[in-house]
Design an enzyme around this catalytic site. Structure first.
Site, short mmCIF file in Angstrom:
data_model
loop_
_atom_site.label_atom_id
_atom_site.label_comp_id
_atom_site.label_asym_id
_atom_site.label_seq_id
_atom_site.Cartn_x
_atom_site.Cartn_y
_atom_site.Cartn_z
N GLY A 46 0.85 -1.18 0.00
CA GLY A 46 0.00 0.00 0.00
C GLY A 46 0.88 1.23 0.00
O GLY A 46 2.04 1.16 0.43
N GLN A 51 3.15 10.21 0.77
CA GLN A 51 4.45 9.53 0.92
C GLN A 51 5.40 9.82 -0.23
O GLN A 51 6.59 9.53 -0.13
CB GLN A 51 4.24 8.01 1.05
CG GLN A 51 3.60 7.63 2.37
CD GLN A 51 3.50 6.13 2.51
OE1 GLN A 51 2.59 5.52 1.98
NE2 GLN A 51 4.44 5.52 3.21
N CYS A 89 5.95 0.72 7.74
CA CYS A 89 5.61 1.82 6.85
C CYS A 89 6.80 2.14 5.97
O CYS A 89 7.93 2.20 6.47
CB CYS A 89 5.23 3.05 7.69
SG CYS A 89 4.76 4.48 6.69
N LEU A 90 6.56 2.34 4.68
CA LEU A 90 7.65 2.67 3.76
C LEU A 90 8.37 3.95 4.20
O LEU A 90 9.54 4.14 3.87
CB LEU A 90 7.11 2.85 2.34
CG LEU A 90 6.47 1.61 1.69
CD1 LEU A 90 5.86 1.98 0.34
CD2 LEU A 90 7.49 0.50 1.52
N HIS A 131 -4.47 2.16 7.28
CA HIS A 131 -3.11 2.70 7.41
C HIS A 131 -2.88 3.80 6.37
O HIS A 131 -2.39 4.89 6.70
CB HIS A 131 -2.10 1.56 7.25
CG HIS A 131 -0.66 1.98 7.27
ND1 HIS A 131 0.23 1.59 8.24
CD2 HIS A 131 0.06 2.76 6.42
CE1 HIS A 131 1.42 2.12 8.00
NE2 HIS A 131 1.34 2.83 6.88
N GLU A 132 -3.27 3.52 5.12
CA GLU A 132 -3.03 4.51 4.05
C GLU A 132 -3.91 5.75 4.25
O GLU A 132 -3.48 6.87 3.99
CB GLU A 132 -3.27 3.90 2.67
CG GLU A 132 -2.43 2.68 2.34
CD GLU A 132 -0.95 2.82 2.63
OE1 GLU A 132 -0.45 3.97 2.71
OE2 GLU A 132 -0.29 1.79 2.79
N HIS A 135 -2.43 8.22 6.48
CA HIS A 135 -1.44 9.10 5.84
C HIS A 135 -2.11 10.36 5.26
O HIS A 135 -1.50 11.43 5.22
CB HIS A 135 -0.73 8.37 4.70
CG HIS A 135 0.41 7.48 5.14
ND1 HIS A 135 1.51 7.95 5.81
CD2 HIS A 135 0.61 6.14 4.98
CE1 HIS A 135 2.35 6.95 6.05
NE2 HIS A 135 1.82 5.83 5.56
NI NI Z 1 2.76 3.94 5.72
#
Ligand code: NI
Length: 173
Positions: A46, A51, A89-90, A131-132, A135
Site C-alpha cells: 500500500g 508519501q 511503513c515505507l 493505514h493509508e 497518511h
Molecule cells: Ni505507511
C-alpha cells in the site's frame, strides 16, 4: 511511469492533511501510475500520495491478487470489530509494531477513472486501507501505539536514524 522518492519520517508533508481530488485529470492518472510503480519498487502492499510528497487524497492498495487498486478521496462509512497485527511503513523503514484497528470496514471512494466505488474490506485489506487513509490525515502508525511504545520508537530513531535500505518485509505500507 516513474518510481518516485518515498518521503521519510520527519518530512513535514507526512504530517499535513491532504486535499481532496476535485477531478481525475491526466495528472492524477499519472500520479496513480507513479504511485503503483513506487509501491512495487519498494515491495509495499500500500502507499499514499503524501508519501511521495503529493498532498492529495489518493491511495493505492494491493488487492492481494497481484493487482493494485487506486482509491481516490476514500471515506470509511462503517466499521466493525477490532484486530491487532504488525505494521510497518515505507516512510519509517525498519520499524514494526503491533497496531489495533477496525477488523472490517465499509469504504466509499472513486476508482482511477472517477467511477464511484462502495465495498467492504476485512482483515489485511481493511488494515492496509486504514493505514493509508491515516497518511491522508497526517497520521503515522506509531501515532496509534501506546505512549511508552511510541516514545521508545522515537528514541530509537533519534539514536540510530533510519536505515538507508530497509530489509524487505511482507508488511510495508
Ligand atoms: Ni505507511
Amino acid at each position: 511511469m516513474a518510481v518516485l522518492t518515498v518521503r521519510r519520517y520527519g518530512d513535514p508533508v507526512l504530517r499535513r492533511k491532504a486535499e481532496p481530488v476535485s477531478a481525475i485529470t491526466p495528472q492524477i492518472k499519472q500520479l496513480i501510475d507513479d504511485l503503483i510503480d513506487t509501491m512495487y519498487d519498494q515491495v509495499g502492499i500500500g502507499i499514499a500520495a503524501p508519501q511521495v510528497g503529493v498532498s492529495l487524497r489518493v491511495i493505492i492498495v494491493d488487492d492481494g491478487e497481484g493487482g493494485a487498486r487506486p482509491l481516490v478521496n476514500p471515506v470509511i462509512t462503517a466499521q466493525d470489530g477490532r484486530a491487532v497485527a504488525e505494521e510497518g511503513c515505507l516512510s519509517i523503514p525498519g520499524i514494526f509494531a503491533q497496531v489495533e484497528r477496525a477488523e472490517s470496514i465499509e469504504v466509499e471512494a472513486l476508482d482511477g477513472d472517477g467511477n464511484p466505488l462502495h465495498f467492504q474490506a476485512q482483515g489485511l485489506q481493511a488494515r492496509v486501507i486504514q493505514h493509508e487513509m491515516d497518511h491522508l490525515d497526517g497520521l503515522l502508525f506509531i501515532d496509534r501505539l501506546d505512549k511508552a511504545t511510541r516514545d521508545r520508537i522515537k528514541r530509537k530513531i533519534k539514536k540510530d536514524g533510519l536505515p538507508d535500505e530497509a530489509p524487505h518485509h511482507a508488511f510495508a505500507l
